[in-house]
Design a protein around this motif. Structure first.
Motif, mmCIF file in Angstrom:
data_model
loop_
_atom_site.group_PDB
_atom_site.id
_atom_site.type_symbol
_atom_site.label_atom_id
_atom_site.label_comp_id
_atom_site.label_asym_id
_atom_site.label_seq_id
_atom_site.Cartn_x
_atom_site.Cartn_y
_atom_site.Cartn_z
ATOM 1 N N LEU A 86 0.854 -7.035 2.657
ATOM 2 C CA LEU A 86 1.105 -8.434 2.996
ATOM 3 C C LEU A 86 -0.175 -9.233 2.906
ATOM 4 O O LEU A 86 -1.188 -8.871 3.500
ATOM 5 C CB LEU A 86 1.667 -8.531 4.420
ATOM 6 C CG LEU A 86 1.897 -9.932 4.998
ATOM 7 C CD1 LEU A 86 2.909 -10.712 4.159
ATOM 8 C CD2 LEU A 86 2.362 -9.833 6.438
ATOM 9 N N GLU A 87 -0.120 -10.293 2.153
ATOM 10 C CA GLU A 87 -1.234 -11.227 2.152
ATOM 11 C C GLU A 87 -0.702 -12.655 2.116
ATOM 12 O O GLU A 87 0.384 -12.921 1.612
ATOM 13 C CB GLU A 87 -2.174 -10.972 0.977
ATOM 14 C CG GLU A 87 -1.593 -11.213 -0.393
ATOM 15 C CD GLU A 87 -2.642 -11.053 -1.500
ATOM 16 O OE1 GLU A 87 -3.622 -11.816 -1.497
ATOM 17 O OE2 GLU A 87 -2.464 -10.151 -2.331
ATOM 18 N N ILE A 88 -1.469 -13.545 2.691
ATOM 19 C CA ILE A 88 -1.167 -14.970 2.651
ATOM 20 C C ILE A 88 -2.131 -15.606 1.671
ATOM 21 O O ILE A 88 -3.344 -15.412 1.760
ATOM 22 C CB ILE A 88 -1.295 -15.599 4.052
ATOM 23 C CG1 ILE A 88 -0.299 -14.945 5.012
ATOM 24 C CG2 ILE A 88 -1.058 -17.100 3.982
ATOM 25 C CD1 ILE A 88 -0.381 -15.456 6.436
ATOM 26 N N ASN A 89 -1.573 -16.356 0.733
ATOM 27 C CA ASN A 89 -2.404 -16.843 -0.369
ATOM 28 C C ASN A 89 -1.869 -18.188 -0.845
ATOM 29 O O ASN A 89 -0.742 -18.280 -1.341
ATOM 30 C CB ASN A 89 -2.374 -15.816 -1.516
ATOM 31 C CG ASN A 89 -3.438 -16.072 -2.544
ATOM 32 O OD1 ASN A 89 -3.894 -17.211 -2.731
ATOM 33 N ND2 ASN A 89 -3.851 -15.016 -3.241
ATOM 34 N N ASN A 122 -2.391 0.784 -1.526
ATOM 35 C CA ASN A 122 -1.521 -0.381 -1.512
ATOM 36 C C ASN A 122 -1.239 -0.937 -0.124
ATOM 37 O O ASN A 122 -0.798 -2.075 0.001
ATOM 38 C CB ASN A 122 -0.204 -0.036 -2.205
ATOM 39 C CG ASN A 122 -0.392 0.192 -3.695
ATOM 40 O OD1 ASN A 122 -1.127 -0.540 -4.334
ATOM 41 N ND2 ASN A 122 0.250 1.203 -4.240
ATOM 42 N N ASN A 123 -1.402 -0.152 0.943
ATOM 43 C CA ASN A 123 -1.278 -0.705 2.291
ATOM 44 C C ASN A 123 -2.412 -1.707 2.472
ATOM 45 O O ASN A 123 -3.589 -1.333 2.505
ATOM 46 C CB ASN A 123 -1.387 0.406 3.335
ATOM 47 C CG ASN A 123 -0.136 1.256 3.407
ATOM 48 O OD1 ASN A 123 0.954 0.746 3.567
ATOM 49 N ND2 ASN A 123 -0.305 2.565 3.284
ATOM 50 N N PHE A 124 -2.067 -2.971 2.606
ATOM 51 C CA PHE A 124 -3.082 -4.022 2.495
ATOM 52 C C PHE A 124 -2.692 -5.205 3.367
ATOM 53 O O PHE A 124 -1.526 -5.605 3.407
ATOM 54 C CB PHE A 124 -3.189 -4.462 1.031
ATOM 55 C CG PHE A 124 -4.277 -5.461 0.752
ATOM 56 C CD1 PHE A 124 -5.548 -5.043 0.415
ATOM 57 C CD2 PHE A 124 -4.018 -6.822 0.803
ATOM 58 C CE1 PHE A 124 -6.551 -5.962 0.138
ATOM 59 C CE2 PHE A 124 -5.003 -7.749 0.539
ATOM 60 C CZ PHE A 124 -6.282 -7.317 0.205
ATOM 61 N N ILE A 172 -6.103 -1.139 3.916
ATOM 62 C CA ILE A 172 -7.281 -1.918 3.552
ATOM 63 C C ILE A 172 -7.142 -3.304 4.171
ATOM 64 O O ILE A 172 -6.161 -4.011 3.906
ATOM 65 C CB ILE A 172 -7.424 -2.038 2.027
ATOM 66 C CG1 ILE A 172 -7.801 -0.686 1.414
ATOM 67 C CG2 ILE A 172 -8.461 -3.099 1.668
ATOM 68 C CD1 ILE A 172 -7.934 -0.730 -0.093
ATOM 69 N N VAL A 173 -8.083 -3.632 5.017
ATOM 70 C CA VAL A 173 -8.237 -4.994 5.516
ATOM 71 C C VAL A 173 -9.655 -5.388 5.144
ATOM 72 O O VAL A 173 -10.610 -4.951 5.791
ATOM 73 C CB VAL A 173 -8.024 -5.089 7.041
ATOM 74 C CG1 VAL A 173 -8.135 -6.546 7.491
ATOM 75 C CG2 VAL A 173 -6.674 -4.515 7.434
ATOM 76 N N PRO A 174 -9.847 -6.136 4.057
ATOM 77 C CA PRO A 174 -11.201 -6.383 3.551
ATOM 78 C C PRO A 174 -12.142 -6.865 4.655
ATOM 79 O O PRO A 174 -11.832 -7.778 5.410
ATOM 80 C CB PRO A 174 -10.986 -7.462 2.489
ATOM 81 C CG PRO A 174 -9.566 -7.268 2.047
ATOM 82 C CD PRO A 174 -8.821 -6.838 3.272
ATOM 83 N N GLU A 175 -13.288 -6.190 4.759
ATOM 84 C CA GLU A 175 -14.229 -6.494 5.834
ATOM 85 C C GLU A 175 -14.635 -7.959 5.838
ATOM 86 O O GLU A 175 -14.766 -8.579 6.899
ATOM 87 C CB GLU A 175 -15.462 -5.605 5.702
ATOM 88 C CG GLU A 175 -16.466 -5.786 6.825
ATOM 89 C CD GLU A 175 -17.619 -4.822 6.704
ATOM 90 O OE1 GLU A 175 -18.571 -4.957 7.492
ATOM 91 O OE2 GLU A 175 -17.576 -3.936 5.833
ATOM 92 N N LEU A 214 -4.896 -7.165 15.226
ATOM 93 C CA LEU A 214 -4.059 -6.162 14.571
ATOM 94 C C LEU A 214 -3.972 -4.925 15.473
ATOM 95 O O LEU A 214 -4.992 -4.397 15.910
ATOM 96 C CB LEU A 214 -4.639 -5.795 13.208
ATOM 97 C CG LEU A 214 -3.969 -4.656 12.448
ATOM 98 C CD1 LEU A 214 -2.529 -4.995 12.094
ATOM 99 C CD2 LEU A 214 -4.771 -4.322 11.177
ATOM 100 N N VAL A 215 -2.751 -4.459 15.742
ATOM 101 C CA VAL A 215 -2.543 -3.344 16.659
ATOM 102 C C VAL A 215 -1.688 -2.283 15.974
ATOM 103 O O VAL A 215 -0.674 -2.597 15.345
ATOM 104 C CB VAL A 215 -1.838 -3.807 17.953
ATOM 105 C CG1 VAL A 215 -1.497 -2.615 18.842
ATOM 106 C CG2 VAL A 215 -2.706 -4.808 18.704
#
Length: 831
Positions: A506-509, A549-551, A590-593, A602-603
């Motif tokens: 999931l990403e918001i873009n 792909n978990n992102f 992956i949660v980009p630093e 995030l929990v």
């Protein structure tokens, strides 16, 4: 979902040159016989006969699929048949496969999926190319003579010959005053003038199985207020049903027939017919819309033809204006790679028009789940991308349905919707649960999705390259480009059986390919979402892909004018899952630093002990009306131990039961009655709480709660139920106040529970704030063991006295399936 045509070339090449691709016959490769039995393990009450309804057979319809990347390499075939399960009874089914390579598979490589539903019904008998088994409930079941390993093999998965049983409840007959829709072409408005269309005004109509509804071109039926359209069993109609020129009230479309989106429109700019560019099979605007039983298929032969299956009040489309005027006819491409300002297209039930001016006309718009769309036992089937599944719109409810598509399957994009008990077979592209693309500006709050059975998730085939950003196609997710602020979504109990690349992507873009931004160019945030109890029977499989792909990532550059809910953050997201026995954790993602601040709070939690449980034994007994199986406490599926049986037609194996046994029997002839006490506990407006005891969709007994007093502990009553029968106990809470511990902490409406432990927890947790509840519960506690069904708090404890098979439903109600057994003493049964 919209794709940018950058698929992996090898997928097309592999399918084109695969030696597995077979010439398809014109008849189905499967044979099916059924009979009715009284209980699992029972003998046939009638002769075992071939199914009366036709077995439908489809192959890839595109004329030249090797040159069409929209097929994403999908070949093979799909056979399916509608079968009615008589009330209170069980089906015995025998399936024979004539597909080369589907013989001698043995019991270990034979599956009736979703296996979590079917394994408690006993071990199949498998002989050469035939198998027999029991079906004890309605639903959609994939019958597979194949190893689970084939779903990790690109060519074999793309070329699989599939067979699905659609097991339906009995349906009321078509009203005698319904008018036959003739196949005569003169019925249409524009004969000789291009597009064929007909308006079905208030009244009752039906399609007959004896008619041939194929006019060699696209046909549209427009429904109006108080229109009922029935499909006679086995009817087959090559047409679409559309109403986008106005919002209508009271539309019923019902029947076990087929609606086939088979032809491209003659023109693509006809308001109310083909004006949104998606060429949907069913798209209706309005309230009190019910669609039940229909199989919606897409056999378009042209490459690249879109054709969504079912949309009610699509939040990305306007009311069609006719004539179109200076704005021209709406085309979905206006919201692809497009930024504001948008054209001033009128909303239907969205809060704002497409240009973000206020919508002022909410005539015939749903205001709650009471008048929202109702979709049940619908089957959506397609073969190309751009041919999505089901979206029931604001306050819509989708239950007991099936989706097998090459694009997004379920599209919960609107407030107050509920999706439950849905079987999904995701083909090579798309998200099984897509969270949105281009919705117009409005709050999107409180939707629930639960008990989804993802039997196959083949999007691993394209997830390495689509989307073009870093997020993969997972079970849940999307590239969110909507100006709607999405909050308080609950996604719970998602069961994934075979190869799957990832859980959440999931990403918001604000640069999403399909998007609708605010006038300031902002994208909405996603807040307070829970995605819990995801169960994967296998480790993640990416097919050799190079990326994880978990992102998760929010909008990277929201802009100085985008603040608050329009910063595009993913905030307060809770995730829990089990991956082949291990916990789904932060290390899987992956949660980009650099952008971790776009995903605050995030929990990751542990999965809960939630139904449905899975069996570890496979036994039935043919001498009584009950089947008992020992069960595990956690939902992860375990391997069933069984051997191939040579006995036919009935196999019975005896299992030793324990005190924690679970009954899953459906029986036609109960042997005795059990008196069950029902208590409704709620201190806040109890008159708005109602309950029902049901078998299937039939109400057996109903009641309401009453006001609590110092001498009345809430509504209580006794009902006499048949021993050994599986009942649904349904509670509907229309209170606006969260008046139980579960509601306060979890956001769900109600929970059915019955163990003494929950009383103690409520007393401790509720006393500081709910003095009435404290008084009531302390007074009721003394006779708790005399109460069989109770509305209570948290569902954590499970009493060893249980003789029940549990299924939890949230949202507008809670539902428990219970099998009533003889009570040996006042405390022998605590449901």
């Amino acid at each position: 979902m919209v794709f940018d045509f950058q698929l992996l070339l090898f997928i097309i090449v592999a399918a084109a040159f695969s030696n597995i691709v077979k010439a398809q016959s014109t008849s189905t490769p499967y044979e099916v016989k059924t009979c009715v039995v009284n209980f699992i393990g029972g003998s046939c009450l009638t002769v075992l006969l071939p199914v009366a309804n036709p077995i439908r057979y489809q192959t890839q319809p595109v004329t030249n699929p090797n040159a069409c990347e929209n097929t994403v390499g999908q070949r093979g075939s799909l056979s399916f048949v509608d079968i009615t399960l008589p009330t209170y009874q069980v089906l015995y089914v025998e399936v024979t496969s004539n597909v080369e390579g589907q013989e001698n598979v043995g019991i270990d490589n034979f599956h009736v999926r979703p296996s979590r539903l079917t394994e408690p019904w006993g071990t199949p008998t498998v002989e050469f190319n035939s198998a027999s088994f029991y079906i004890a409930d309605t639903g959609q079941f994939s019958v597979e003579f194949a190893s689970s390993d084939i779903w990790k093999d690109l060519q074999r998965a793309q070329n699989f010959d599939a067979f699905v049983l659609f097991v339906n409840p009995p349906m009321d007959p078509i009203p005698s005053d319904a008018v036959l829709i003739e196949e005569d072409i003169t019925q249409f408005d524009n004969v000789g003038g291009g597009q064929l269309a007909r308006t079905l005004r208030a009244g009752k109509y039906y399609f007959s199985a004896a008619q041939t509804y194929d006019w060699g071109q696209d046909v549209v039926y427009h429904v109006m207020d108080d229109t009922e359209v029935y499909f006679e069993q086995n009817s087959y109609v090559k047409a679409r049903i559309i109403q986008t020129k106005q919002k209508v009230n009271n539309v019923l479309i019902r029947g076990y027939g087929v609606l086939d989106n088979a032809y491209s429109p003659t023109e693509y700019d006809i308001p109310g017919v083909s004006d949104d560019g998606s060429r949907q099979a069913i798209h209706i605007l309005g309230k009190n819309i019910e669609i039940s039983g229909l199989s919606i298929v897409n056999t378009l032969k042209e490459c690249g033809e879109f054709g969504y299956a079912l949309n009610i009040n699509a939040n990305w489309a306007p009311v069609a204006v006719s004539p179109a005027g200076s704005l021209g006819v709406f085309e979905a491409g206006e919201l692809q790679n497009g930024n504001p300002p948008y054209k001033a297209r009128p909303a239907h039930c969205q809060d704002f028009n497409m240009d973000d001016t206020q919508n002022t006309d909410f005539t015939n718009c749903p205001t709650s789940q009471n008048d929202g769309a109702k979709v049940s036992f619908v089957k959506a089937i397609s073969w190309q991308m751009g041919q999505d599944g089901i979206n029931a719109g604001k306050y819509g409810t989708v239950t007991d349905s099936f989706v097998r598509v090459v694009d997004d399957a379920l599209k919960p994009w609107d407030s107050g919707a509920h999706y439950e008990r849905i079987t999904v077979w995701q083909l090579g592209l798309g998200w099984p649960i897509n969270l949105g693309w281009w919705g117009w500006t409005q709050d999107d709050v409180g939707t629930s999705i639960e008990n989804v059975y993802l039997i196959h998730n083949q999007n691993w085939m394209t997830s390495n390259d689509w989307p073009t950003t870093n997020s993969g196609q997972c079970v849940v997710g999307g590239v969110y480009g909507s100006s709607s602020v999405k909050s308080n979504y609950r996604i719970h109990n998602i069961f994934v059986e075979t190869a799957c690349s990832c859980a959440v992507g999931l990403e918001i873009n604000k640069a999403a390919f399909s998007r609708h931004l605010t006038p300031k160019g902002c994208v909405g945030s996603i807040k307070n979402m829970s995605i819990t109890n995801m169960f994967f029977d296998e480790e993640f499989f990416t097919g050799g892909a190079t990326r994880t792909n978990n992102f998760l990532r929010g909008e990277r550059n929201p802009g100085s004018l985008c603040t608050g809910d329009f910063e595009g953050k993913i905030s307060d997201l809770t995730i829990s899952g089990d991956v082949n026995g291990r916990a789904l954790s932060r290390s899987d993602f992956i949660v980009p630093e650099k952008f971790v601040g776009t995903v605050p709070n995030l929990v990751f939690e542990s999965v809960t002990v939630d139904p449905p449980s899975t069996t570890t034994s496979t036994s039935t007994t043919s001498t009584t009306s009950s089947k008992t199986t020992t069960t595990t406490e956690l939902p992860p599926k375990t391997t069933t131990t069984a051997t191939t049986s040579t006995t036919t037609p009935i196999t019975t194996t005896t299992t030793t039961t324990t005190s924690t046994s679970t009954s899953t029997t459906v029986t036609a002839t109960p042997s005795n009655k059990v008196r069950v006490k029902i208590v409704i506990e709620t201190p806040y407006d109890p008159t708005k709480v109602s309950w029902k005891v049901k078998i299937g969709s039939t109400n057996i007994v109903t009641g309401k709660a009453s006001t609590m007093t110092s001498t009345n502990s809430g509504y209580e009553t006794f009902v006499d139920l048949d021993a050994g029968i599986r009942y649904k106990f349904v509670v509907i809470d229309n209170n606006t106040f969260n008046d139980t511990f579960w509601e306060v902490l979890r956001g769900s409406n109600v929970l059915v529970d019955g163990d003494c432990n929950c009383r103690k927890k409520v007393l401790a947790m509720a006393m500081p704030h709910f003095s009435i509840m404290y008084y009531v519960m302390s007074s009721v506690y003394n006779f708790h063991c005399m109460t069989d069904i109770i509305i209570c708090c948290d569902g954590i404890g499970m009493n060893p006295w249980f003789g029940a098979f549990w299924r939890f439903l949230g949202g507008a109600g809670a539902e428990v399936l219970v099998s009533v057994e003889t009570i040996a003493s006042s405390c022998a049964l605590q449901l």
